[in-house]
Design an enzyme around this catalytic site. Sequence first.
Site, PDB file in Angstrom:
ATOM      1  N   HIS A 471      33.285  42.111  42.940  1.00  0.00           N
ATOM      2  CA  HIS A 471      34.535  41.762  42.258  1.00  0.00           C
ATOM      3  C   HIS A 471      35.417  42.976  42.008  1.00  0.00           C
ATOM      4  O   HIS A 471      36.583  42.834  41.604  1.00  0.00           O
ATOM      5  CB  HIS A 471      34.226  41.067  40.932  1.00  0.00           C
ATOM      6  CG  HIS A 471      35.087  39.871  40.673  1.00  0.00           C
ATOM      7  ND1 HIS A 471      36.456  39.883  40.853  1.00  0.00           N
ATOM      8  CD2 HIS A 471      34.790  38.619  40.247  1.00  0.00           C
ATOM      9  CE1 HIS A 471      36.954  38.701  40.545  1.00  0.00           C
ATOM     10  NE2 HIS A 471      35.959  37.911  40.176  1.00  0.00           N
ATOM     11  N   ASP A 475      39.806  40.075  44.057  1.00  0.00           N
ATOM     12  CA  ASP A 475      39.692  38.986  43.104  1.00  0.00           C
ATOM     13  C   ASP A 475      39.359  37.687  43.833  1.00  0.00           C
ATOM     14  O   ASP A 475      39.241  37.651  45.066  1.00  0.00           O
ATOM     15  CB  ASP A 475      40.997  38.843  42.316  1.00  0.00           C
ATOM     16  CG  ASP A 475      41.280  40.062  41.446  1.00  0.00           C
ATOM     17  OD1 ASP A 475      40.300  40.633  40.926  1.00  0.00           O
ATOM     18  OD2 ASP A 475      42.452  40.437  41.319  1.00  0.00           O
TER      19      ASP A 475
END
Length: 500
Positions: A471, A475
């Site tokens: 992450h 995104d």
Amino acid sequence: MAHASEGRGQEFRLPDLGEGLTEAEIVRWLVEVGDVVAVDQPVVEVETAKAMVEVPCPYGGVVTARFGEEGTELPVGAPLVTVAVGTGEDGAAPAAGTEAAASAGGGSRAAESAGAASTGAESRTAEPVAARAEAAGSGNVLVGYGTSEAPARRRRVRPDRRAATGAAVRTNGRVRVAGPVDGPAEGSADGPVPVISPLVRRLARQNDLDLRELTGSGPDGLILRADVEYALRASAAQGGRAADHEARTGRAPVTAPTAPASATTPGAPRSGTVRTPLKGVRGAVADKLSRSRREIPDATCWVDADATGLMRARTAMNASGGPKISLVALLARICTAALARFPELNATVDTEAREIVRFDDVHLGFAAQTDRGLVVPVVRDAHARDAEGLTAEFARLTEAAHEGRLTPGELTGGTFTLNNYGVFGVDGSTPIINHPEAAMLGVGRIVAKPWVHEGELAVRQVVQLSLTFDHRVCDGGTAGGFLRYVADCVEQPAVLLRTL
């Protein structure tokens, strides 16, 4: 008596095998003491955390000593073999002298004859093997060994090595030199016990722990480091309880008679338990997965896709008469096309510099289950290969993985991984990212299921796709876009034509 490894010989140590490897386990010796070896001839097969490797010796001559038995782990820089580099004119005189000494005399006379034969041969010849190697050059460059030129001779002043490395013994008519020991010869009542490495023996010695009181949990009673550490913890706990009892009562505790070691040894495994050392490939996998979970904030998204179109396209391609195209090659081709659209996922995170490093080339790793454990071979420049080229490379690497022939270079350097866990008959998974990469695509089994197709319920070939991603590099929008594009290509392979 002169030790068999002494004399004017070259000591070949375990070389740096690259990729940060610091140790290797001896799997199989390829030479015996007394054998004549040529420059760059493999002398031992070792297993590293990456692969099985045959180690070539950069010296030519007569093997006068071997260090370490099969199954022993050695650190980089530890001695492997000693080679007497001087030979006769025909290169066979030392071997004949060694064999004759081994067959005619006892162990000590054989060792002395071997040393004398090798030394005499060196003095008789004007062109030793090392000099001939210098002229010819070596095709194998080992880290720490310049094999393109003869190594400089250095005289070493050594103590008597019989106590450090063991005496020469006779085995099958050959002079064999035992590995390092700390006590009398094996087989005596006070002889050394089998341990997995010298580090374990040193740990026990530093803590005044008698290894004879332990029952090893390794194969054939081999004492592992975990056994020693367990015994030390148990001893410390027992000592603490005894001190507490004496402080409260003023009397030393009364202890029961000691039971046989096999019944009371702290390091002995309990009934019904099996201990497997985390070493080699299994240890490397454990370390990498633990590091991935510890360092990478990963997330997973998944989607079901109708793979009927992809399966039909593959059938049509294989019916054309050319080389057969594998399903994993088509999935790999889809991966490289998706990474061209979403390059954020073909990356890694440099934690020290706090930077995201994005790669232009796609080096595609794929998970392969072998008898030695899970390995991830890497297809170099996968983005530049067509389906036929990918099929051939997948087949080559898979065969090498099952035979244990993968090199460290073929197991490292990946930028993205494809995990086809559908071969195990499962639908879905949340795979752990192959550190230090940023993402992994998982593919489940393709199975017939009811599916709404063109407004009607039909039986279609359905597959579940999952993407686990770091992450930090992107995104959910980027990850979802990548996975949706992969699913679109699976459902309608013609979508790939837009990227060709």
